[in-house]
Structure formats: structure tokens, C-alpha cells
Write an enzyme that holds these catalytic residues in place. Structure first.
Site, PDB file in Angstrom:
ATOM      1  N   MET A  32      38.908  32.884  55.789  1.00 20.02           N
ATOM      2  CA  MET A  32      37.793  32.035  55.370  1.00 20.02           C
ATOM      3  C   MET A  32      37.562  32.008  53.863  1.00 20.02           C
ATOM      4  O   MET A  32      36.902  31.112  53.363  1.00 20.02           O
ATOM      5  CB  MET A  32      36.508  32.500  56.068  1.00 20.02           C
ATOM      6  CG  MET A  32      36.567  32.339  57.572  1.00 20.02           C
ATOM      7  SD  MET A  32      36.836  30.601  58.036  1.00 20.02           S
ATOM      8  CE  MET A  32      37.359  30.798  59.729  1.00 20.02           C
ATOM      9  N   VAL A  79      37.274  37.818  48.486  1.00 18.41           N
ATOM     10  CA  VAL A  79      36.212  38.749  48.113  1.00 18.41           C
ATOM     11  C   VAL A  79      36.527  39.341  46.748  1.00 18.41           C
ATOM     12  O   VAL A  79      37.686  39.644  46.432  1.00 18.41           O
ATOM     13  CB  VAL A  79      36.020  39.855  49.178  1.00 18.41           C
ATOM     14  CG1 VAL A  79      37.231  40.729  49.318  1.00 18.41           C
ATOM     15  CG2 VAL A  79      34.798  40.696  48.861  1.00 18.41           C
ATOM     16  N   ASP A 104      32.007  43.759  65.954  1.00 20.09           N
ATOM     17  CA  ASP A 104      33.417  43.926  65.556  1.00 20.09           C
ATOM     18  C   ASP A 104      33.604  45.312  64.942  1.00 20.09           C
ATOM     19  O   ASP A 104      34.134  45.455  63.850  1.00 20.09           O
ATOM     20  CB  ASP A 104      33.838  42.842  64.568  1.00 20.09           C
ATOM     21  CG  ASP A 104      35.363  42.786  64.393  1.00 20.09           C
ATOM     22  OD1 ASP A 104      36.082  43.276  65.281  1.00 20.09           O
ATOM     23  OD2 ASP A 104      35.811  42.263  63.358  1.00 20.09           O
TER      24      ASP A 104
END
Length: 821
Positions: free
Chosen positions: A27, A30, A142
Site C-alpha cells: 500500500m 514507511v 494480525d
């Protein structure tokens, strides 16, 4: 892994100055960034950004907005605190506290299963994090080893990218699984809408199994088979230690109602919050590497930028291994947007604590400080970082053989005062750490001293034949070391010895033998066990072949062995084929093809020097680079200094460094290299090789480590004075920010600036030093006896203290100038 910023990378996101790239996922990207605005100025964060094409999807932007809101609910000392975010910016972003350390997954892959006490403490802290999340109405969903970061004072839960409020509707379609298959719960497999707080506990049980065994609890194989075993809670717990098995089994109950709550689980694990988290030595070392990386970045004063392409030769970008990656990716253009989530006071304090840990982070070994985990009341800004903790140092420096030793006053032995001691035989190679200083003597024994006061702690004689007690150079040039005794290697609380065809690891303070293994290899002048990554690497070949074997430092298990020769060399071609250095998860050794690099955990070969560097005898590893050069005791051969990639050992820049002709001609050899400087020494020919270069020694040269250009030159006095007394110097090391060497009377220090510029030499007398002395006039025709030769001293700088060991057996310990005594 801390990577450089590309040209199109942002330089600022909201209130944050972007410093480096941490990682990427499906996505976005960072970044490591620093807050430069307001009360939080100076703290470090991980800023997750979203790709522009993804951010253009209204549904995804809504999901990201929810993620920011969910993150804002998290307020836990055991989780990476969210500090800001904006879903409506041109490039959406979310910032959380930066954790300088590896993930649990990385730590277990590198060091193996964790001890029971560590698993208990880790599980208790993660359970507390879940209790805080669940108390705020948030599910993680998760929980896996990659989402648990390891900091110096315990684990931190990260990445709430698929977290949601327990009162909200699901953000996925019915039946869509969200999570990692091996670390799912039965409810994950049944469908995302069925995931509850008890599902996080199930995942934590799987995580504890992984931490204790190094294996996924539901095995591998086809995805369908793994998911079936998860759905039925059919975990294999046979390898889980008995002390943990019942608790893990309770977490993995198929019925969610039968699983303990996070708070009950913390109680079952029975781990309190002590001042020092019980990380094993290897994990402390691993964490320290991340801290050192951050400290180096802070010291550089700016962001890590991608290097421009070189005019010729391969291009090497300045990536620095170490910092944790969080899944997401980079914007196309630099965004500058205001923060939409205001940080809370408690979060600021937590971030300040994280920064405090980072600023004192360790590198080549463990963290340099073990702070109280309670966060400070006010934010801490980044000042000059303290040096990392060094597990041990020899005349080569730390295990990377770089000759560069970070200085950290926290490593000074408790109660230390200047002292002088005398070994019972001439010293011949020594190593020191915080707990012990150990020397090999010319008669093949070991003597250990207390580094705080010089008192003898223990001695060891591993040589079976008492007649084998002389070290000498034969008339044909062959070197014979008493008992095949190698230079000792000190590593924190352990000492690795190689002598009398045995490998031993002893307890540093008591000298108690922890384990012993057979080894047929003898030792050369500089042979030394190499310790790193929870293993000790030693030569194990014989006179006809060369081999290297890795043994587990903890218990002596043989991990792997590799041949270093083809076993068909002529006698004149045989060299000391042996391990020489450890750095960056690699162990380096000299083979018949030159220096090679092996993966320290598996023994897989990762690199080899090119043919042009095959004749190198010395290797120094510094960060991303390795430096090698041939050595010549006669000083007739010119200096040829190769700069290599530290992993592949491929040449960097197309060939050897352009060392000035005057330096090369001197016959100097490299002794130390740091990011600031490379040091080469011409001390003149040794007395047993005086048939070569008989000119006066040229001294120490300070060179640019990237170009080879001359930055400074410091002459040495003639080795022989008019009165017949000799004055020799140690190999210069880089101690902190100074160049350091010792002669028979004094310490010599030269300050090194950020650009490698060197200052004025300072000479500090060493009380109790033996002073110059005359040669012993014995007959050297048949043999040169090393106990009767004048040999250079050894200086071991650690914790702002220099232990100077003289060939006579005298040892003097003094404070380095500028350090508090």
C-alpha cells in the site's frame, strides 16, 4: 533496513522531517522521521504513507481514515504509540512511535528460539498490550512475530493496519480472511466478522510457540492444509518447553470461551516488569545494532540520501542494515500536511522514552545502557549519542576487525581506578571486555585479570605436553606457537580459547569451562576465535587442509563447517586459513581463493574477493564496506588498499583506493577504519625480518576511507635509538573520535573531526610503562624466540579506559584523556 531517500521521496510530512526510508509494502512506504515542531521536537517516528494511486480510491481513503481513528484509541506502554495522521491529505499518512530494534521474527530467525524466561516476559508484555487495546475497544487481528518489535526494555506491538473498533462494522467483505495464515485463529478462517478479542489471544498463543521453538505452530505445506489445522486448533506443541506448554495450549483452545483473557494470561506467565528485560545476549546484540544505526544517523546531522552515480565502476547505494520495517509505500511527490490527530501527553512521554533509548543505543554488541522503563516526564531531544556497547576488543578492535572501538563510559568496570599488574610470562596477544582481560603468553598459557583492578582471576593451560612451551620462528621462517595457542576472544561474559587441539568456552569471571570440543588446527601469530551471532568460529583444519567450524556459543553444538582450501596446495602456498572477522550477520575467513564471506547462521557463502585482491592478508569490515591489503613484514611491498562491498566482497569504485604514492611506497598496512578515517601504519621492518626495508619508519597515516586521500601524517621515532634501546608502537586504533596508539612509554592520541580531519597529537605518559629497552643479544641463527624478542605493545580501549599490555608482561590501565576518572 534503513535505506537512503530517493530524489522523489518526501523531505517533510506534516510536522516531521524525513530522515530515511524504513521499508515498503503493497500500500505504500514507511519513513523514519523526526518531529521538528512543538513540544515533541526531536522525537523519532515511523511515518506510513499511502501510494497516490491507492489514495485515489475513496473506499481505501475511508479505510485509512478509520485506521487513524483506531490508532488514536491506542494508549499503551507496550505498543508503538500513534502520534498523528491525516487521511485527507494529498498523500494520506499515519505516524507512530519509532521502535529501534528487530522484529520477533527477525530475532528468532537470526538467534533461534528464546529462553523460557524471555518467552514468559515477552508474552506477558504482549498480553498487557492486548489488554490495553481491548480495553479501548480495539482488536489487533494480525498478531504475528513480524508485528512485535523488540526494544531494549521489552517488546512493542505495532501495525494496527487491519485493526478495527470492536463496535464497528467489518472493513472487509464477509468471508474475506484478514491476517497471516500461520498466525490466524479459527475465527479468522471462519470469516473476518467472527474475529473477537479471544482471537487475538489465540494468535498470541501461536506467537509464544514460535518464540519458544523457532517454528510455526501449525506447520507448513499447502495453504489449505495449514488453514485446516488452524481451524481445528491442531497445533504441534511437542517442542514447546514443559514450563510453557500448558499456558500455550490454553491460548490455543478451539473454543474461544476457554481461552484466558489477556490479563489472565499475563498472570499465568508470571512475569513482572523488572528494570532489565531478560533478553538473551544475542538479542541484546541484535537490538544494539539498530540503536547504533540510529545514533549514527543522528550524529550525521541530516537525512540519509541516495548517493549519485559514480563516474565509473559499480554503484553502491548507502543502505544501512537495521531498522524495523512497517508495511506501506511512498508518495510520488513530497507531501506537507498538518497533523489531524493531536498527540496525548502520555504518548509524548512514551516517545521521549523511545528516543532516550535510541540516543544511547548500542551497536557492535549489546545496548549501552539498561534504563528504567518508566518514561521521562518531558520529551527528550536528540543530543550527541553515546557510544555503543562493545562485547570485547583485541588488537584488531571489535569482532569486525575494523580497529574502530566506540567508547562508552557505561562499560567502565565498577570501581575502576588506574592500576598496574605483571603477568607471569611475556604477553603475546590479549583481549578485554567489561568483566575480564585475558592474555596469551609465549609459553602457551592464558592469564586472566580483573579489568577494574588488575588482580588475577584465573589461569588456563590447555597444552597436554609440558615440553611444548616455546613460541619461535624457525630458520626457514616457519612460525611455531606453543601448544597451538591462539589469541583469546572475550565476548561479554564468555571467553573463547583455542589451544592444545581443543576449543573451549569459559565463564569470564570464574574461568569455569562451559564446554570443550576437539580441534586439530594449530595457531599462527594472530589466530583468534571469532564470536558473533551466538556462535564461535574457529579453524579446525590440519597441516594439509584448512577448515572453519561454527560452534554454538552457549553449548558447543557444531552448527556447520566449511572447507577453506582444496587440500592440494604446495607448502609454500599454505597460509593461515581461518576466520578473521564477524559483522552484519556474516563471518569472514581467509581461504586459498582469498577472503570469503559466509552467512553466520547457515554457512552459505555470500561473497569472495576478486582475483586482484586474492593476496590480501588483512581484512577490516566497517559498515557497508570491507578493506583489505597484503601485508609484508619486510615493508618492501607497497600498500595496495582495496575497498570492497561488505557482503559480496566485490570491488567498490573499480579498483584499489588511490592512496598517495608517498604512503603506498612506505610499505604501510591498514590497522583501523571508521566512517571518518582509514589508518595505515609503517612501523618499519620487524627485527626478525630486517633484511628488507631498513629505512626509518614513516609513522601513522590518516586517509579518507572513500578515496584514499591523505588527511594527516604522524611520524614515529626511530625504532632503534643511539643507545641501542628500541621503541616500538602498537597498531593504531580508532577509539571513539580519536586515533590512539601506545609505545613503551606513553599513549598517543589524535582527535579526528567529522570529515576525517585530524588534530594535534597529544602524548600522555603511562605510569609503570617499562620504557625502551635494548635487544637481547642471543644467537638467532637457528631460531628467533618470541619471548626474547622486543615486540610492539597492545592497546585495548574500552569504556574510556586504555589497557596497555607490554611484551614484557607488564599491563597498565589508564583513563583516556578527556574521560572522567
Amino acid at each position: 533496513m534503513l535505506g537512503p531517500l530517493r530524489e522523489d521521496a518526501p523531505r517533510r510530512i506534516g510536522p516531521y522531517e524525513v530522515l530515511a526510508r524504513l521499508g515498503a509494502g503493497g500500500m505504500g512506504e514507511v519513513f523514519l522521521a523526526r518531529d521538528t515542531d512543538g513540544a515533541g521536537s526531536g522525537v523519532f517516528v515511523a511515518v506510513k504513507t499511502v501510494r497516490r494511486d491507492v489514495a485515489g480510491d475513496p473506499a481505501f481513503r475511508d479505510r485509512f481514515r478509520r485506521e487513524i481513528k483506531v490508532a488514536a484509541l491506542v494508549d499503551s506502554a507496550y505498543a508503538a504509540a500513534p502520534v498523528g495522521g491525516d487521511a485527507d491529505a494529498g498523500v494520506p499518512w499515519l505516524a507512530t512511535a519509532y521502535v529501534p530494534g528487530p522484529s520477533l521474527s527477525q530475532a528468532v530467525r537470526r538467534g533461534g528460539p528464546l529462553p523460557v524466561a524471555t518467552v514468559r516476559a515477552l508474552g506477558a508484555d504482549v498480553a498487557r498490550a492486548l489488554a490495553d487495546l481491548h480495553g479501548a475497544g480495539v482488536l489487533h487481528r494480525d498478531l504475528k512475530p513480524g508485528n512485535v518489535m523488540l526494544s531494549v526494555d521489552g517488546p512493542r506491538l505495532i501495525d494496527f493496519g487491519i485493526a478495527r473498533s470492536s463496535t464497528a462494522t467489518t472493513m472487509t467483505a464477509t468471508g474475506l480472511m484478514v491476517g497471516t495464515p500461520s498466525f490466524m485463529s479459527p475465527e479468522h478462517v471462519a470469516g473476518a466478522r467472527r474475529v473477537t478479542a479471544a482471537s487475538d489471544v489465540f494468535c498470541l498463543g501461536s506467537l509464544l510457540c514460535y518464540a519458544a521453538t523457532g517454528e510455526d505452530p501449525f506447520g507448513d505445506g499447502p495453504l489449505a492444509a495449514v488453514l485446516y489445522r488452524v481451524s481445528q486448533a491442531e497445533a504441534d506443541l511437542t517442542r514447546v518447553p514443559e514450563e510453557l506448554r500448558g499456558t500455550v495450549a490454553a491460548c490455543l483452545a478451539v473454543d474461544p470461551e476457554e481461552r484466558p483473557t489477556p490479563r489472565e494470561l499475563a498472570g499465568l506467565l508470571g512475569a513482572g516488569t523488572g528494570k532489565v528485560f531478560p533478553w538473551p545476549e544475542g538479542v541484546r546484540d541484535h537490538i544494539g545494532e539498530y540503536g547504533r544505526e540510529l545514533a549514527q544517523l543522528v550524529a550525521s546531522g541530516g537525512p540519509l540520501l541516495e548517493a549519485p552515480p559514480a563516474p565509473a565502476g559499480p554503484v553502491v547505494t548507502p543502505t544501512v542494515p537495521g531498522l524495523h520495517s512497517v508495511p506501506t509505500l511512498a508518495p510520488v511527490a513530497p507531501p506537507t500536511v498538518p497533523a489531524a490527530v493531536a498527540p496525548r501527553k502520555r504518548r509524548k512521554r512514551l516517545l521521549a522514552a523511545v528516543l532516550a533509548l535510541a540516543a544511547v543505543a548500542g551497536g557492535l554488541g549489546t545496548y549501552l545502557l539498561w534504563p528504567d522503563p518508566a518514561p521521562p516526564k518531558t520529551p527528550v531531544t536528540a543530543g550527541p549519542p553515546a557510544g555503543p556497547r562493545v562485547p570485547g576488543v583485541s588488537d584488531r578492535g571489535p569482532a569486525d576487525a575494523s580497529g574502530a572501538v566506540a567508547q562508552n563510559a557505561a562499560q567502565r568496570p565498577a570501581g575502576w581506578k588506574p592500576w598496574r599488574a605483571k603477568l607471569t610470562a611475556p604477553a603475546f596477544g590479549c583481549s578485554a571486555g567489561e568483566k575480564v582481560l585475558v592474555c596469551r603468553t609465549t609459553d602457551g598459557r592464558y592469564e586472566a585479570l580483573d579489568p577494574a583492578n588488575g588482580k588475577r582471576l584465573w589461569t588456563a593451560d590447555l597444552v597436554a605436553d609440558p615440553r611444548d612451551d616455546m613460541s619461535f620462528i624457525g630458520p626457514t621462517g616457519g612460525i611455531f606457537i606453543a601448544g597451538g595457542t591462539a589469541v583469546p576472544a572475550v565476548h561479554d561474559g564468555s571467553v573463547a580459547l583455542l589451544s592444545g587441539e581443543r576449543v573451549q568456552v569459559r565463564e569470564a569471571r570464574s574461568g569455569a569451562v562451559r564446554w570443550e570440543r576437539k580441534s586439530t588446527a594449530g595457531a599462527g601469530m594472530r589466530t583468534q576465535p571469532v564470536v558473533g551471532d551466538g556462535a564461535v568460529f574457529v579453524p579446525t583444519g590440519d597441516d594439509d587442509s584448512g577448515r572453519m567450524t561454527a560452534f554454538a556459543l552457549a553449548d558447543g553444538r557444531e552448527l556447520w563447517t566449511k572447507a577453506l582450501t582444496n587440500a592440494s596446495l604446495a607448502r609454500g602456498e599454505f597460509r593461515d586459513f581461518e576466520p578473521v572477522a564477524y559483522a552484519n550477520g556474516l563471518v569472514y575467513a581467509l581461504s586459498d581463493g582469498g577472503f570469503v564471506a559466509f552467512d553466520a547462521k547457515t554457512g552459505q557463502q555470500r561473497g569472495q574477493v576478486p582475483p586482484a585482491a586474492k593476496e590480501c592478508d588483512s581484512l577490516l569490515v566497517q559498515g557497508r564496506y570491507a578493506y583489505c591489503a597484503p601485508l609484508d613484514a619486510t615493508n618492501e611491498a607497497p600498500l595496495v588498499l582495496h575497498r570492497l562491498d561488505a557482503t559480496t566482497l566485490a570491488p567498490v569504485g573499480g579498483g584499489p583506493l588511490a592512496v598517495p604514492a608517498g604512503v603506498a611506497k612506505s610499505g604501510a598496512w591498514p590497522t583501523a577504519v571508521s566512517a571518518r578515517a582509514a589508518v595505515a601504519l609503517d612501523r618499519g621492518a620487524m627485527s626478525w625480518a630486517d633484511w628488507g626495508n631498513t629505512s626509518a619508519p614513516e609513522g601513522a597515516f590518516v586517509l579518507d576511507p572513500a578515496t584514499g586521500g591523505l588527511l594527516g601524517h604522524y611520524p614515529l621515532p626511530p625504532a632503534g635509538a643511539a643507545d641501542g634501546k628500541r621503541q616500538l608502537v602498537s597498531d593504531p586504533l580508532i577509539a571513539g573520535n580519536s586515533l590512539l596508539w601506545a609505545d613503551f612509554s606513553s599513549l598517543h592520541l589524535v582527535p579526528l573531526g567529522n570529515g576525517g580531519t585530524s588534530g594535534k597529537e597529544r602524548v600522555v605518559p603511562v605510569p609503570g610503562a617499562p620504557g625502551p629497552r635494548a635487544e637481547d643479544p642471543y644467537d638467532r641463527v637457528n631460531s628467533t624466540y618470541l619471548d626474547r624478542e622486543i615486540r610492539p605493545p597492545v592497546v585495548l580501549p574500552l569504556g574510556g579506559v586504555a589497557h596497555v599490555v607490554y611484551d614484557t608482561g607488564v599491563v597498565a590501565s589508564v583513563a583516556l584523556p578527556g574521560e572522567k576518572e
